[in-house]
Design a protein around this motif. Structure first.
Motif, PDB file in Angstrom:
ATOM      1  N   LYS A   6     -27.616  29.989 -47.344  1.00  0.00           N
ATOM      2  CA  LYS A   6     -26.233  29.538 -47.514  1.00  0.00           C
ATOM      3  C   LYS A   6     -25.595  30.306 -48.660  1.00  0.00           C
ATOM      4  O   LYS A   6     -26.278  30.933 -49.471  1.00  0.00           O
ATOM      5  CB  LYS A   6     -26.170  28.037 -47.765  1.00  0.00           C
ATOM      6  CG  LYS A   6     -26.886  27.597 -49.010  1.00  0.00           C
ATOM      7  CD  LYS A   6     -26.820  26.092 -49.181  1.00  0.00           C
ATOM      8  CE  LYS A   6     -27.516  25.743 -50.480  1.00  0.00           C
ATOM      9  NZ  LYS A   6     -27.714  24.365 -50.707  1.00  0.00           N
ATOM     10  N   ASN A   7     -24.283  30.238 -48.745  1.00  0.00           N
ATOM     11  CA  ASN A   7     -23.551  30.936 -49.799  1.00  0.00           C
ATOM     12  C   ASN A   7     -23.946  30.391 -51.168  1.00  0.00           C
ATOM     13  O   ASN A   7     -24.290  29.226 -51.297  1.00  0.00           O
ATOM     14  CB  ASN A   7     -22.042  30.793 -49.586  1.00  0.00           C
ATOM     15  CG  ASN A   7     -21.580  31.417 -48.286  1.00  0.00           C
ATOM     16  OD1 ASN A   7     -22.295  32.189 -47.667  1.00  0.00           O
ATOM     17  ND2 ASN A   7     -20.392  31.074 -47.853  1.00  0.00           N
ATOM     18  N   GLN A   8     -23.878  31.266 -52.177  1.00  0.00           N
ATOM     19  CA  GLN A   8     -24.314  30.881 -53.528  1.00  0.00           C
ATOM     20  C   GLN A   8     -23.392  31.520 -54.553  1.00  0.00           C
ATOM     21  O   GLN A   8     -22.834  32.594 -54.325  1.00  0.00           O
ATOM     22  CB  GLN A   8     -25.761  31.343 -53.751  1.00  0.00           C
ATOM     23  CG  GLN A   8     -26.388  30.883 -55.031  1.00  0.00           C
ATOM     24  CD  GLN A   8     -26.600  29.382 -55.067  1.00  0.00           C
ATOM     25  OE1 GLN A   8     -26.944  28.773 -54.085  1.00  0.00           O
ATOM     26  NE2 GLN A   8     -26.375  28.788 -56.214  1.00  0.00           N
ATOM     27  N   GLU A   9     -23.261  30.880 -55.704  1.00  0.00           N
ATOM     28  CA  GLU A   9     -22.439  31.404 -56.793  1.00  0.00           C
ATOM     29  C   GLU A   9     -23.154  31.175 -58.112  1.00  0.00           C
ATOM     30  O   GLU A   9     -23.834  30.174 -58.302  1.00  0.00           O
ATOM     31  CB  GLU A   9     -21.077  30.693 -56.805  1.00  0.00           C
ATOM     32  CG  GLU A   9     -20.137  31.212 -57.864  1.00  0.00           C
ATOM     33  CD  GLU A   9     -18.749  30.568 -57.789  1.00  0.00           C
ATOM     34  OE1 GLU A   9     -18.093  30.499 -58.837  1.00  0.00           O
ATOM     35  OE2 GLU A   9     -18.335  30.160 -56.688  1.00  0.00           O
ATOM     36  N   ASN A  10     -22.993  32.120 -59.033  1.00  0.00           N
ATOM     37  CA  ASN A  10     -23.569  31.997 -60.371  1.00  0.00           C
ATOM     38  C   ASN A  10     -22.697  32.784 -61.347  1.00  0.00           C
ATOM     39  O   ASN A  10     -22.011  33.723 -60.960  1.00  0.00           O
ATOM     40  CB  ASN A  10     -25.009  32.530 -60.392  1.00  0.00           C
ATOM     41  CG  ASN A  10     -25.731  32.190 -61.672  1.00  0.00           C
ATOM     42  OD1 ASN A  10     -25.695  31.056 -62.122  1.00  0.00           O
ATOM     43  ND2 ASN A  10     -26.361  33.176 -62.278  1.00  0.00           N
ATOM     44  N   LYS A  22     -20.975  36.056 -56.396  1.00  0.00           N
ATOM     45  CA  LYS A  22     -20.864  35.246 -55.185  1.00  0.00           C
ATOM     46  C   LYS A  22     -21.638  35.942 -54.070  1.00  0.00           C
ATOM     47  O   LYS A  22     -21.412  37.117 -53.812  1.00  0.00           O
ATOM     48  CB  LYS A  22     -19.398  35.077 -54.777  1.00  0.00           C
ATOM     49  CG  LYS A  22     -18.580  34.259 -55.770  1.00  0.00           C
ATOM     50  CD  LYS A  22     -17.130  34.188 -55.335  1.00  0.00           C
ATOM     51  CE  LYS A  22     -16.304  33.297 -56.223  1.00  0.00           C
ATOM     52  NZ  LYS A  22     -16.443  31.881 -55.920  1.00  0.00           N
ATOM     53  N   CYS A 116     -28.339  35.315 -59.527  1.00  0.00           N
ATOM     54  CA  CYS A 116     -27.777  34.474 -58.468  1.00  0.00           C
ATOM     55  C   CYS A 116     -28.800  34.252 -57.349  1.00  0.00           C
ATOM     56  O   CYS A 116     -28.904  33.147 -56.809  1.00  0.00           O
ATOM     57  CB  CYS A 116     -26.494  35.103 -57.926  1.00  0.00           C
ATOM     58  SG  CYS A 116     -25.480  33.961 -56.973  1.00  0.00           S
ATOM     59  N   PHE A 119     -31.282  31.288 -57.407  1.00  0.00           N
ATOM     60  CA  PHE A 119     -30.833  29.954 -57.005  1.00  0.00           C
ATOM     61  C   PHE A 119     -30.601  29.853 -55.493  1.00  0.00           C
ATOM     62  O   PHE A 119     -30.069  28.873 -55.012  1.00  0.00           O
ATOM     63  CB  PHE A 119     -29.530  29.591 -57.735  1.00  0.00           C
ATOM     64  CG  PHE A 119     -29.656  29.642 -59.229  1.00  0.00           C
ATOM     65  CD1 PHE A 119     -30.313  28.641 -59.919  1.00  0.00           C
ATOM     66  CD2 PHE A 119     -29.135  30.715 -59.942  1.00  0.00           C
ATOM     67  CE1 PHE A 119     -30.442  28.688 -61.296  1.00  0.00           C
ATOM     68  CE2 PHE A 119     -29.260  30.774 -61.318  1.00  0.00           C
ATOM     69  CZ  PHE A 119     -29.911  29.757 -61.995  1.00  0.00           C
ATOM     70  N   THR A 120     -30.984  30.897 -54.784  1.00  0.00           N
ATOM     71  CA  THR A 120     -30.669  31.005 -53.367  1.00  0.00           C
ATOM     72  C   THR A 120     -31.939  30.946 -52.532  1.00  0.00           C
ATOM     73  O   THR A 120     -32.930  31.589 -52.854  1.00  0.00           O
ATOM     74  CB  THR A 120     -29.952  32.352 -53.090  1.00  0.00           C
ATOM     75  OG1 THR A 120     -28.866  32.475 -53.993  1.00  0.00           O
ATOM     76  CG2 THR A 120     -29.440  32.442 -51.680  1.00  0.00           C
TER      77      THR A 120
END
Length: 196
Positions: A6-10, A22, A116, A119-120
């Motif tokens: 899924k999409n992730q941001e940091n 992103k 990032c 966390f993905t």
């Protein structure tokens, strides 16, 4: 072949510069371009919007005004080193007043994407389809049981029920006969790669 689930941001701060990363799971190059257009509007006050994406055999990157090879290529290298595909990585930079130099920029953009990715969830990509099935209300319990571990992305309840979901080809073959006895209609909406 792998992709993010899924999409992730940091966000990280390096020498007072803010780097917002992103990650987007994408299926087509057009999808990447649409996201980039949206981000260019949303972050129009940023100093740089650098990116890289991989869609099948297509690889693109952009330094967006950073010195050549200090942003887009390092982002792409992180994606390639993690054997990722069907992914867009965007790093939005707000300049903090301290120049990082070429080596510092390479490290900053690489580290932003690497952080990032921590966390993905990364998953294997397999061939699949987006499938739409139509069935009667008296079959809903059996259909729900058959699809209990499959993410249904759309449900419509009218005179009949319509479910839309993504399923791997191997799993489809496995449950197709059971489904055929319960459904009125089945339609493959598109071929795609899905994460397992």
């Amino acid at each position: 072949m792998k992709s993010i689930n899924k999409n992730q941001e940091n966000e990280i701060i390096i020498e007072r510069s803010k780097f917002i990363t992103k990650l987007f799971k994408i299926n087509t190059e057009e999808e990447a371009k649409e996201i980039l257009s949206r981000l260019n509007i949303e972050y129009k006050d940023s100093t740089h919007i650098c990116y890289a994406y991989i869609v099948g055999n297509i690889k693109r990157f952009n330094d967006d005004g950073e010195p050549g090879g200090t942003a887009g290529v390092p982002i792409l290298n992180v994606l390639e080193n993690n054997k990722l595909n069907y992914i867009l990585a965007v790093v939005i930079r707000y300049f903090g007043g301290i120049k990082l130099g070429a080596g510092g920029l390479v490290r900053a953009y690489s580290n932003s994407v690497s952080e990032c990715l921590k966390f993905t969830e990364i998953k294997e990509l397999v061939e699949g389809v987006k499938l739409e099935i139509t069935f009667n209300y008296n079959n809903i319990e059996q259909i729900n049981y058959l699809l209990n571990d499959i993410e249904i992305i759309n449900k419509v309840f009218n005179n009949i029920i319509i479910y839309e979901f993504k399923i791997s080809n191997s799993k489809l073959v496995e449950i197709e006969n059971k489904l055929n006895n319960l459904i009125i209609n089945k339609k493959i909406k598109e071929q795609l790669l899905i994460t397992l």
